[in-house]
Design an enzyme around this catalytic site. Structure first.
Site, PDB file in Angstrom:
ATOM      1  N   ALA A  44      40.228   2.603   0.644  1.00  0.00           N
ATOM      2  CA  ALA A  44      41.343   2.228   1.840  1.00  0.00           C
ATOM      3  C   ALA A  44      40.239   2.303   2.272  1.00  0.00           C
ATOM      4  CB  ALA A  44      41.900   3.045   2.526  1.00  0.00           C
ATOM      5  N   SER A 102      41.952  -2.539   6.275  1.00  0.00           N
ATOM      6  CA  SER A 102      42.222  -3.726   6.826  1.00  0.00           C
ATOM      7  C   SER A 102      43.116  -3.723   5.705  1.00  0.00           C
ATOM      8  CB  SER A 102      41.633  -4.208   6.822  1.00  0.00           C
ATOM      9  OG  SER A 102      41.234  -4.644   5.255  1.00  0.00           O
ATOM     10  N   LYS A 103      43.096  -2.906   4.340  1.00  0.00           N
ATOM     11  CA  LYS A 103      44.136  -3.653   3.173  1.00  0.00           C
ATOM     12  C   LYS A 103      45.878  -2.089   3.336  1.00  0.00           C
ATOM     13  CE  LYS A 103      40.988  -5.687  -0.052  1.00  0.00           C
ATOM     14  NZ  LYS A 103      39.955  -5.282   0.977  1.00  0.00           N
ATOM     15  N   ASP A 140      39.552   7.409   1.027  1.00  0.00           N
ATOM     16  CA  ASP A 140      38.219   7.693   0.645  1.00  0.00           C
ATOM     17  C   ASP A 140      36.685   8.478   0.743  1.00  0.00           C
ATOM     18  OD1 ASP A 140      36.912   4.566   1.321  1.00  0.00           O
ATOM     19  OD2 ASP A 140      35.361   6.193   1.906  1.00  0.00           O
ATOM     20  N   ASP A 144      40.881  -0.942  -4.472  1.00  0.00           N
ATOM     21  CA  ASP A 144      40.185  -2.390  -4.207  1.00  0.00           C
ATOM     22  C   ASP A 144      38.593  -1.658  -4.255  1.00  0.00           C
ATOM     23  OD1 ASP A 144      39.092  -4.709  -2.985  1.00  0.00           O
ATOM     24  OD2 ASP A 144      38.944  -3.267  -1.301  1.00  0.00           O
ATOM     25  N   CYS A 162      35.383  -7.709  -5.051  1.00  0.00           N
ATOM     26  CA  CYS A 162      34.316  -8.881  -4.267  1.00  0.00           C
ATOM     27  C   CYS A 162      33.157  -9.518  -4.834  1.00  0.00           C
ATOM     28  CB  CYS A 162      34.237  -8.225  -2.696  1.00  0.00           C
ATOM     29  SG  CYS A 162      33.218  -7.319  -2.365  1.00  0.00           S
TER      30      CYS A 162
END
Length: 870
Positions: free
Chosen positions: A177, A181-182, A231, A291, A344
């Site tokens: 995380a 921002s997400k 995280d 992510d 990304c």
């Protein structure tokens, strides 16, 4: 992430009293970096991801700087109100400006983002500095970012949460995380419509009506969902806490674990028909965002160093870790739930290959289905996922299939091929990988991104991963998250994360070794015995239920032996995160009884969800609040090895009261939106006129003694009969010429002869600018100073000198009283010239510095990828 810091109680964060130490900037000037890399370009050119006709546009876009982008945050109504100010005032001012004979492009909304709450701008810095309208717009951005109404975020990183189909009552896990921002987008979705629902329920009850029907009203309109934001790196986890606290949500828990072996979260077990509880029931999630850390080559427009550091080894080294994260996500998912997987990176080894391997190891497309993404976000230009691709080895050789790799190994040895595995190549079965989404820089002037949606059709049993035959040592891999934030992972050949930024994953996870729970064994690097096929499915509980068994060969059912004793705690140091206690208060304690009586709180507001964060479980300074599911999780997993970093929203703060009959517990702004619908009318003050609010914003501690109350407009007469202490100021929207269009709620403190609107100076200035286009300096008559618009001005220095030693912006003194009356603690500031960010609750109930964020060496634009506002 913005930086905030300085001293608290006269001490620097390092404990030496000297304030934050300056950090050496080792970053390379981006103008000096060559935006060419032959191997990088060769790989993506031959891969065929871009049609030949578009290749020149693609590489031109890759070499340009990334536009700045930002998003309006918070509740939808408030975000739209702030956005409207931008549309009505700043955009018309900017439109029509010319520079060097050409029109300067004004900021524009991202057309495909819901309600156009995301915007981007390509204006060069020299133009912003040259023209006053752009300088005014800059000031607006700075002010609203400081108070959390705007967050800087790269446009493409906003996509994954929008594909999750998230509803307010769902349980959600964000596995990787930080910086958050997400997670912020996800928690906004969880709270969608909550304030209106709560006011509707309160109104119905007050008028003798029943509560509205529907699942959303089960908890009297309060959001019942939960976000677990995780995280692996504790430094990034604390950056995440900083972001989460800005959201003021009781529906968040922040954890610090390795996502590849994220621990099972125990929940309470209802009794069976025989009256005995079922043992060890674990939480299953409705939605999971994976992510994952990746090579980050889609972020080269803002992280220029990737041009010179790109290597195929990065993607190859991360592949196994990414697969394990995705499989772990699928294990923890409810049947019918969905995982959104994103990177990304443009590399199919990190994208489509990960999907294919995870799906095949979890039982194939009948058990895990890829959902179509093309119907989401109309207006977003994208390409379908790849079904065929090649793989580049460490030496730069390109391979079309794994059979060719095996032949090369047989004939020439392992040189340069040790990282390659069969799972990196296109699968032999026909999976609909084209249902995933690829977004490229030249399509709408963004970064590159990959997103896929996976839906769990049935309980799964993951097959063990195939390990490379050679390579026993760990390998360092430079990874990046979707904001381009760099993380150095040290991975073993099987994809296990051994170290993160120099710390072992075990150190990040828990201070002592914890036995893996049953459903973790599927992806554990050693044992893979138990599986979810052995779990009893549940029809409507949404949680995993593990039945007892007499099978002597079965795995233990508990997460840790009942007689296990943790070793004595190690000496605390800067490199080990502080672990706070989460202790819930009995509703019958005197402090809560006093609060309930003073504010005449409705019995409909839960009194059993209040929490403190000290080991003694006493209400000494701060009282927090969580929702019911967060309480259940924190209590059920206490002392079981789960690393909880943050939970709860601050609801009440104890204040030195001028008299024994004055309630010392004031409502904190963070918790006010949850509480205001349930506060009795005796503590409510209504405001209707612009000028009244403007006066309360500009002047701190305006007097109401004698005839002075008339200067406070419609608020003055309401204040006179109220008891001293905290009350709730409600701004009712009005269409009148002197009215305000947005409903707002603030805590207001009534002292002996003066009032105080309990807002930090940054919030006051931002509101004055947004609502009144007014940058009038703030006035504090009790101290005889005028607050400067920016720290560093002479007036600001005078203000600082006027403060007592050790006194912070959180407190101001009423000149009419020897007691201190409160001001809200200043919320974290996000400008790049200030020190490292520190969460609001930097001092816990025991007076210990609990959440100071260590130095990270990360700049704002590296981390958030958004507007450079300094």
């Amino acid at each position: 992430m913005g930086k905030r810091g300085g001293k608290r109680n006269g001490r620097g964060r390092g404990g030496g009293g000297g304030g934050p130490r300056p950090r050496q900037d080792n970053r390379t000037n981006k103008e000096e970096i060559s935006r060419y890399n032959d191997k990088f370009e060769e790989y993506y050119n031959q891969l065929g991801i871009i049609p030949d006709a578009e290749k020149s546009q693609f590489w031109e876009a890759m070499r340009r700087d990334l536009p700045n982008s930002f998003r309006f945050t918070g509740s939808r109504a408030h975000a739209l109100a702030v956005q409207q100010r931008l549309r009505d005032y700043y955009i018309p001012e900017i439109t029509g400006i010319t520079y060097e004979g050409q029109y300067v492009e004004a900021p524009r909304p991202v057309e495909w983002y819901p309600d156009q709450l995301a915007w981007y701008m390509t204006t060069p810095k020299n133009v912003i500095r040259r023209f006053k309208p752009f300088a005014n717009f800059q000031k607006f951005l700075v002010a609203e970012t400081e108070v959390g109404n705007i967050t800087r975020q790269e446009v493409v990183s906003m996509i994954p949460p929008l594909l999750m189909d998230l509803k307010p009552g769902m349980t959600v896990l964000d596995l990787c995380a930080a910086p958050g921002s997400k997670s912020a987008q996800l928690i906004e979705m969880i709270h969608s419509g909550e304030e209106d629902r709560c006011r509707q329920v309160a109104s119905n009850i007050a008028n003798g009506l029943d509560r509205p029907e529907g699942e959303d009203f089960e908890d009297d309109g309060r959001a019942t969902g939960l976000l677990v934001a995780n995280d692996v790196d504790y430094r990034r986890a604390h950056m995440l806490v900083h972001q989460m606290k800005r959201l003021s949500s009781p529906n968040i828990i922040v954890t610090n674990h390795d996502a590849t072996v994220f621990p099972s979260i125990k929940v309470s077990s209802p009794p069976t028909a025989q009256g005995k509880p079922v043992q060890n029931r674990y939480l299953k999630f409705d939605r999971i965002l994976a992510d994952v850390p990746c090579s980050g080559d889609g972020t080269v427009r803002k992280n220029m160093e990737i041009w010179k550091k790109w290597s195929p080894s990065n993607g190859l080294g991360l592949h196994a870790t990414q697969v394990r994260i995705l499989i772990r996500a699928l294990q923890m998912l409810k049947v019918g739930g969905r995982v959104v997987y994103s990177t990304c990176s443009m590399n199919p080894v990190e994208d489509e290959a990960v999907l294919a391997e995870a799906i095949n190891r979890c039982g194939g497309p009948d058990l895990v289905r890829l959902l179509e993404t093309k119907n989401y976000l109309p207006g977003l230009k994208r390409c379908p996922g790849l079904k065929e691709w090649t793989v580049m080895d460490k030496a730069g050789r390109i391979w079309k299939d794994y059979d060719s790799v095996l032949k090369q190994k047989e004939s020439a040895g392992e040189e340069g091929l040790g990282r390659l595995s069969e799972s990196m190549f296109p699968p032999k079965n026909d999976l609909p990988l084209d249902r995933a989404m690829r977004v490229y820089p030249h399509q709408q002037d963004t970064g590159a991104f990959f997103i896929a949606i996976l839906e769990k059709q049935s309980e799964i049993r993951a097959k063990p991963e195939e390990k490379p035959a050679v390579m026993s040592q760990t390998t360092k891999v430079l990874a990046a998250d979707s904001n381009g934030l760099k993380v150095e992972l040290e991975t073993a050949p099987d994809g296990v994360v051994e170290k993160v930024n120099g710390s072992t994953a075990a150190d990040s996870e828990t201070p002592f070794k914890r036995k893996r729970s049953v459903d973790e064994e599927e992806v554990a690097p050693v044992k893979r015995v138990k599986s979810e096929d052995h779990l009893a499915p549940e029809a409507d509980t949404g949680s995993e239920q593990i039945p007892t068994t007499n099978d002597s060969a079965a795995e233990p059912l508990t997460t840790a032996p009942s007689n296990a004793q943790p070793p004595p705690p190690k000496k605390k140091n800067r490199d080990q995160p502080f672990e706070e206690a989460f202790k819930y208060l009995s509703p019958s304690i005197p402090e809560l009884a006093q609060i309930k009586e003073f504010y005449n709180l409705s019995p409909r507001f839960p009194s059993d969800r209040y929490m403190v964060r000290n080991a003694q479980g006493t209400a000494t300074k701060n009282i927090y609040y969580t929702n019911a599911l967060a309480k259940e999780i924190l209590q059920e997993n206490e002392g079981k090895g789960l690393k909880f970093v943050h939970a709860g929203v601050k609801m009440y703060v104890k204040q030195d009261a001028p008299a024994p009959d004055v309630c010392p517990w004031r409502i904190q702004t963070d918790g006010l939106r949850l509480l205001e619908a349930w506060v009795g009318p005796e503590r409510i003050v209504k405001l209707h006129k612009k000028e009244t609010l403007r006066k309360l914003l500009i002047e701190m501690f305006p007097k109401f003694h004698g005839e002075e109350y008339k200067n406070l407009g419609e608020v003055g007469e309401q204040i006179l009969p109220l008891e001293m202490g905290c009350c709730v100021l409600i701004v009712d929207p009005s269409e009148a010429e002197d009215g305000l269009s947005e409903r707002m709620v603030f805590p207001l403190w009534k002292s002996v002869q003066s009032l105080n609107l309990m807002l930090p100076k940054e919030e006051r200035r931002a509101m004055l600018l947004r609502l009144f286009n007014d940058d009038t300096p703030l006035v504090n008559p009790s101290k005889g100073w005028i607050a400067a618009g920016k720290k560093g001005d002479a007036a600001a220095a005078k203000e600082k000198d006027a403060q007592k030693p050790g006194e912070s912006d959180a407190m101001d003194v009423d000149a009419t009283s020897v007691q201190e009356t409160p001001r809200e603690p200043a919320i974290p500031v996000r400008n790049s010239s200030s020190p490292e960010p520190v969460a609001d609750d930097t001092v816990n109930d025991e007076g210990e510095d609990a959440t100071a964020v260590p130095e990270t060496g990360i700049s704002e634009d590296e981390e958030d990828g958004g507007v450079q506002i300094s």
